[in-house]
Design a protein around this motif. Structure first.
Motif, PDB file in Angstrom:
ATOM      1  N   ASN A   1      70.747  48.106  59.201  1.00 14.43           N
ATOM      2  CA  ASN A   1      69.436  48.314  58.580  1.00 14.43           C
ATOM      3  C   ASN A   1      68.512  47.096  58.632  1.00 14.43           C
ATOM      4  O   ASN A   1      66.737  46.843  58.353  1.00 14.43           O
ATOM      5  CB  ASN A   1      68.957  49.077  57.269  1.00 14.43           C
ATOM      6  CG  ASN A   1      69.694  50.476  57.615  1.00 14.43           C
ATOM      7  OD1 ASN A   1      69.261  51.644  57.126  1.00 14.43           O
ATOM      8  ND2 ASN A   1      70.199  50.627  58.494  1.00 14.43           N
ATOM      9  N   ILE A   2      68.930  46.002  57.573  1.00 17.68           N
ATOM     10  CA  ILE A   2      68.466  45.340  57.058  1.00 17.68           C
ATOM     11  C   ILE A   2      67.806  44.402  58.247  1.00 17.68           C
ATOM     12  O   ILE A   2      67.237  42.952  58.531  1.00 17.68           O
ATOM     13  CB  ILE A   2      69.181  44.562  56.061  1.00 17.68           C
ATOM     14  CG1 ILE A   2      68.373  44.863  54.933  1.00 17.68           C
ATOM     15  CG2 ILE A   2      68.221  42.704  55.758  1.00 17.68           C
ATOM     16  CD1 ILE A   2      70.047  44.456  53.772  1.00 17.68           C
ATOM     17  N   SER A   3      69.551  44.384  59.272  1.00 17.65           N
ATOM     18  CA  SER A   3      69.338  43.172  60.441  1.00 17.65           C
ATOM     19  C   SER A   3      68.475  43.361  61.657  1.00 17.65           C
ATOM     20  O   SER A   3      67.990  42.380  62.441  1.00 17.65           O
ATOM     21  CB  SER A   3      70.907  43.271  60.127  1.00 17.65           C
ATOM     22  OG  SER A   3      71.249  42.655  60.270  1.00 17.65           O
ATOM     23  N   THR A   4      67.813  45.004  61.365  1.00 18.75           N
ATOM     24  CA  THR A   4      67.359  45.396  62.090  1.00 18.75           C
ATOM     25  C   THR A   4      65.734  45.530  61.508  1.00 18.75           C
ATOM     26  O   THR A   4      64.438  45.587  62.575  1.00 18.75           O
ATOM     27  CB  THR A   4      66.984  46.704  63.306  1.00 18.75           C
ATOM     28  OG1 THR A   4      67.722  47.554  61.849  1.00 18.75           O
ATOM     29  CG2 THR A   4      68.991  46.047  64.061  1.00 18.75           C
ATOM     30  N   ASN A   5      65.227  44.954  60.327  1.00 19.47           N
ATOM     31  CA  ASN A   5      64.666  45.638  59.817  1.00 19.47           C
ATOM     32  C   ASN A   5      63.951  47.190  60.565  1.00 19.47           C
ATOM     33  O   ASN A   5      63.140  47.784  61.220  1.00 19.47           O
ATOM     34  CB  ASN A   5      63.427  44.600  60.625  1.00 19.47           C
ATOM     35  CG  ASN A   5      62.325  45.152  59.734  1.00 19.47           C
ATOM     36  OD1 ASN A   5      61.475  46.034  58.225  1.00 19.47           O
ATOM     37  ND2 ASN A   5      60.780  44.641  59.898  1.00 19.47           N
ATOM     38  N   ALA A   6      64.989  48.304  60.266  1.00 22.62           N
ATOM     39  CA  ALA A   6      64.922  49.527  60.668  1.00 22.62           C
ATOM     40  C   ALA A   6      63.464  50.167  59.892  1.00 22.62           C
ATOM     41  O   ALA A   6      63.404  49.851  59.194  1.00 22.62           O
ATOM     42  CB  ALA A   6      66.223  50.232  60.079  1.00 22.62           C
ATOM     43  N   GLY A   7      62.940  51.017  60.835  1.00 19.06           N
ATOM     44  CA  GLY A   7      61.734  51.812  60.183  1.00 19.06           C
ATOM     45  C   GLY A   7      61.845  53.201  59.850  1.00 19.06           C
ATOM     46  O   GLY A   7      62.821  53.632  58.870  1.00 19.06           O
ATOM     47  N   GLY A   8      62.135  53.943  60.600  1.00 20.55           N
ATOM     48  CA  GLY A   8      62.419  55.679  60.386  1.00 20.55           C
ATOM     49  C   GLY A   8      60.700  56.248  59.704  1.00 20.55           C
ATOM     50  O   GLY A   8      59.760  55.949  60.164  1.00 20.55           O
ATOM     51  N   MET A   9      61.213  57.901  59.540  1.00 21.66           N
ATOM     52  CA  MET A   9      60.307  58.481  59.402  1.00 21.66           C
ATOM     53  C   MET A   9      59.232  58.052  57.883  1.00 21.66           C
ATOM     54  O   MET A   9      57.789  58.378  58.296  1.00 21.66           O
ATOM     55  CB  MET A   9      61.191  59.597  58.849  1.00 21.66           C
ATOM     56  CG  MET A   9      61.977  60.199  59.859  1.00 21.66           C
ATOM     57  SD  MET A   9      61.718  61.155  61.262  1.00 21.66           S
ATOM     58  CE  MET A   9      62.962  61.546  61.655  1.00 21.66           C
ATOM     59  N   ARG A  10      59.625  57.368  57.226  1.00 22.13           N
ATOM     60  CA  ARG A  10      59.048  57.360  56.036  1.00 22.13           C
ATOM     61  C   ARG A  10      58.526  56.444  55.806  1.00 22.13           C
ATOM     62  O   ARG A  10      57.290  56.211  54.450  1.00 22.13           O
ATOM     63  CB  ARG A  10      59.952  57.632  54.878  1.00 22.13           C
ATOM     64  CG  ARG A  10      60.400  59.117  54.923  1.00 22.13           C
ATOM     65  CD  ARG A  10      60.846  59.623  53.129  1.00 22.13           C
ATOM     66  NE  ARG A  10      62.214  58.767  52.572  1.00 22.13           N
ATOM     67  CZ  ARG A  10      63.942  59.494  52.346  1.00 22.13           C
ATOM     68  NH1 ARG A  10      63.431  60.775  52.159  1.00 22.13           N
ATOM     69  NH2 ARG A  10      64.314  58.123  51.917  1.00 22.13           N
ATOM     70  N   ALA A  11      57.486  55.750  57.294  1.00 26.52           N
ATOM     71  CA  ALA A  11      57.106  54.550  57.203  1.00 26.52           C
ATOM     72  C   ALA A  11      55.657  53.875  56.278  1.00 26.52           C
ATOM     73  O   ALA A  11      54.903  53.709  56.927  1.00 26.52           O
ATOM     74  CB  ALA A  11      57.353  53.372  58.561  1.00 26.52           C
TER      75      ALA A  11
ATOM     76  N   THR B   1      62.510  48.907  56.547  1.00 28.32           N
ATOM     77  CA  THR B   1      63.357  47.943  54.973  1.00 28.32           C
ATOM     78  C   THR B   1      62.884  46.837  54.645  1.00 28.32           C
ATOM     79  O   THR B   1      63.349  47.171  53.682  1.00 28.32           O
ATOM     80  CB  THR B   1      64.816  47.610  56.331  1.00 28.32           C
ATOM     81  OG1 THR B   1      65.119  48.983  57.033  1.00 28.32           O
ATOM     82  CG2 THR B   1      65.908  47.478  55.229  1.00 28.32           C
ATOM     83  N   ARG B   2      61.946  46.098  55.953  1.00 23.27           N
ATOM     84  CA  ARG B   2      62.108  44.753  55.141  1.00 23.27           C
ATOM     85  C   ARG B   2      61.003  45.031  54.057  1.00 23.27           C
ATOM     86  O   ARG B   2      61.137  43.902  53.023  1.00 23.27           O
ATOM     87  CB  ARG B   2      60.867  44.220  56.070  1.00 23.27           C
ATOM     88  CG  ARG B   2      60.106  43.018  55.894  1.00 23.27           C
ATOM     89  CD  ARG B   2      59.203  42.368  56.398  1.00 23.27           C
ATOM     90  NE  ARG B   2      59.662  41.641  57.854  1.00 23.27           N
ATOM     91  CZ  ARG B   2      59.912  41.370  58.041  1.00 23.27           C
ATOM     92  NH1 ARG B   2      61.096  40.734  57.953  1.00 23.27           N
ATOM     93  NH2 ARG B   2      61.103  41.263  60.109  1.00 23.27           N
ATOM     94  N   ASP B   3      60.181  45.623  53.344  1.00 22.46           N
ATOM     95  CA  ASP B   3      59.555  45.767  52.133  1.00 22.46           C
ATOM     96  C   ASP B   3      60.561  46.438  51.104  1.00 22.46           C
ATOM     97  O   ASP B   3      59.812  46.325  50.071  1.00 22.46           O
ATOM     98  CB  ASP B   3      58.572  47.406  52.357  1.00 22.46           C
ATOM     99  CG  ASP B   3      57.133  46.781  54.517  1.00 22.46           C
ATOM    100  OD1 ASP B   3      56.843  45.557  53.333  1.00 22.46           O
ATOM    101  OD2 ASP B   3      57.434  47.833  54.448  1.00 22.46           O
TER     102      ASP B   3
END
Lengths: 455, 455
Positions: free
Chosen positions: B140-150, B156-158
């Motif tokens: 998740n960190i390596s791709t800066n994964a996003g998703g539904m609650r963004a 993830t970055r945040d």
């Protein structure tokens, strides 16, 4: 003379000032305590001029010190290596407002207060709110400035979407994006944010906006002692009360400010205070501060006062003048250490004892919601060389203590020149080496702000 | 044999697997479409092993492909240069929960779903919510994964505060901090987030938590056409309604999912839908969705349905299966382009026409609140080589179009191997050169994930 060729880049003679002709204010920072020397001061008007100046500086190995409004408190704008002072304050245009995507694009020399007014007139909001409103956006980005509203909204970094910069190699590149999400390649944007002019010069910035909150309510909570106030903060956050700001201050410091402004804090109970701000829909605010009240009372709050408009203005004036009320007749060494929020009390207590031990007047206040404490070591008429030595020794102790508490030397001002030694002391040798390695990629000849931060 | 010395690093023979013995699932990604080759697969258990393996790889110039759960969709986990596959899935311990500072420290192989459950059981909340819950935090960190609650909470970055990494040079460094604010030196942490294993291997991560929201309400809004749905999104955001998620989908795609799951969407009106989630205090939620309702009705909404618990579960099941309902008997090329939110309609319309032009089945749905559209180009029984060629051509058009709209090739999946050509095409030559320059600082011999993303 080696600077003659600058005339080919900046045709307008009024925008190049040499040697003795340079006003001293361009050789210092917001503290006016230390001054550097410069060969030439240049007021640039666009990215092309900046790129040409940086290329010229690379060819002739001339150091460049960039500056905006010069309000920084760490010496980052002091020309420590002579050479060129590059002033960006004339690049102060708002370039584009994109209301549909909640973006605004500005030049780096635009003042924070001008952006705030511009967007709020249009029903929008730029949340970062550093104390110094006459600072430039370029400066805010370069130090990753924080401010009062960071508890709810985050810091400058969180509102920078895209930057155009001229790197120390003279190349113009675009970093970040105008989109909300981005998982496309290395994050060059966040490397530039907070880099204090050591990697490149920002020539354009696209900032994220949000809708303007409908209402704001301020609250003053009184406690017998600071420890209780700090304890309540974790509880307030845990209850999801979602305050915009949580500031702490103590009675003895408040009194300086009261006298200085000839104002009274709307509460004279207790010895420690929290100021809370809530924004949003009216019902939402009431719900949130009712939760906060419960948490505060459980932590021993003596009084919980919802402020009317005038009381709120007075309270924030007093909070705003905590440092300047002492500065008026005094010089100070400002420190903006950040520690994990639950270590704030311990750090403040240590600061108090250290001040006594070194026989120095120390005032402190700060952002309780994020563990960012402002400490001012006051000169108080002491002989300058002696004060500099003593305040340095005290500061050194504070930086070591904050490091022990898993803290950092700067939460929002940056490292600049004055904290460089402390920063290097508490940062790993390897981490510093990687920072220098990254600088070499952006600025192979060490032209930009060399000798500052990690360099 | 050159790999023999690995036995000195990993004593446990079960954790080193050579050549033909390697299960094929370790040579691919979540799509199982393309496979690489590896000389050896190593299951590491700690940072010291990782550091020693990377040093060994540097001495022998052996490429390393790191992987977590292998759920990525871009080929980032495919060993494209042979060498070592470094599997981190056994490093799956939760190391420390710091409730007072709202931090959790975990090993990189912990699954997202395990972190979510762990913290929610304790009244806390980890907001990032990528679709694939069986992915690892390291991934998740390596791709800066996003998703539904963004929309409400960010990506993830945040939520990454501090990372311990072993760089490509084999050095262990700590980046970021456990504090909330940080203006202390270059931001190495955000450079690592989203770098897809090209700079270093994450060995420990401290993540930011928030208090768990008390209530959640889901809403299904029906529109005659997608354009109206998208238009209402800007209005909903502008009204400060503060939704956690805003997802869009169209009727024809919903029908696949309905059949596949044998479920019905709680609305059969209209051709386009928005799913909105709100969380927080009950009163606050009602206030917010009442605002959202007004905005939706003004944009031509046909129906605005507050879902009960079962309806909400069914709706999210249908949304979750939009891709897999088609994948069941089909292969697909997944695309996760992001554009400025007001360009979403234009991009979707273009996608539709391009699919028709190339005679390919294309399904799309996505995160309307942040302009992040998922497009799946479906194989649909087509001969594989032909489908690969055709889907590549269509994807190419979509990437060019998104670039024209100020968009980016990836909003949350990352670039990996499969989007590298597209990414390089739409990224400036200079920007790519700086990315490569930064890699050289972290990984001087190009050991880590070489040939991917920007390399």
């Amino acid at each position: 003379m080696k600077y003659d060729l600058l005339r080919n880049i900046i045709k307008d003679t009024e925008r190049i000032i040499f040697g003795e002709e340079i006003d001293k204010k361009y050789l210092t920072d917001g503290l006016n305590l230390d001054y550097g020397e410069a060969d030439v001061l240049v007021f640039v008007e666009n990215g092309e001029e900046i790129s040409n100046i940086i290329k010229f500086a690379n060819e002739n190995l001339i150091p460049i010190t960039p500056r905006g409004a010069g309000t920084c408190l760490t010496g980052a704008t002091i020309p420590n290596k002579k050479g060129i002072v590059l002033d960006l304050s004339k690049m102060n245009n708002i370039l584009e407002l994109d209301e549909e995507n909640f973006n605004i694009t500005v030049e780096p020399g635009v003042l924070l207060q001008d952006v705030q007014v511009y967007v709020e007139e249009r029903g929008l909001f730029y949340p970062p709110d550093p104390g110094e409103k006459a600072s430039t956006i370029g400066g805010n980005i370069s130090t990753n400035a924080g401010g009062m509203r960071a508890v709810k909204y985050g810091v400058t970094r969180d509102y920078v979407r895209e930057l155009e910069i001229v790197t120390g190699n003279g190349e113009t590149i675009t970093v970040g994006s105008k989109t909300i999400k981005n998982s496309s390649g290395l994050d060059l944007k966040d490397l530039v944010v907070g880099s204090e002019g050591t990697l490149g010069i920002i020539t354009k910035a696209t900032l994220k906006l949000i809708p303007k909150p409908k209402n704001t309510v301020n609250i003053l909570i009184s406690f017998e002692k600071l420890e209780d106030a700090i304890k309540s903060v974790s509880k307030i956050i845990k209850l999801n009360a979602n305050p915009t700001a949580i500031e702490f201050m103590e009675r003895n410091i408040v009194e300086n400010s009261e006298k200085y402004l000839n104002l009274k804090l709307p509460s004279n109970i207790g010895n420690a205070y929290l100021i809370l701000t809530f924004d949003g829909e009216e019902k939402e605010i009431i719900l949130n501060y009712t939760n906060a009240k419960e948490a505060a009372i459980n932590s021993g709050a003596l009084d919980f006062k919802v402020l009317n408009e005038n009381e709120a203005i007075d309270t924030w004036k007093i909070r705003g003048a905590l440092a300047s009320s002492v500065m008026e007749f005094n010089e100070q060494l400002p420190i903006d250490i950040v520690v994990p929020i639950n270590k704030t009390s311990e750090f403040v207590e240590f600061t108090n004892k250290s001040g006594d031990k070194h026989d120095l007047q120390v005032i402190y206040f700060g952002h309780a919601g994020d563990g960012n404490t402002h400490v001012s070591i006051i000169r108080n008429g002491m002989e300058k060389v002696n004060w500099k030595k003593k305040s340095y020794d005290l500061a050194y102790e504070l930086y070591i203590k904050s490091h022990e508490l898993n803290g950092l030397p700067s939460g929002e001002h940056g490292i600049g020149l004055s904290k460089k030694e402390f920063f290097k002391n508490v940062t790993g040798e390897k981490e510093l080496r990687y920072m220098k390695g990254l600088k070499a990629v952006f600025d192979k000849n060490n032209i930009l702000n060399e000798g500052k931060v990690y360099c």
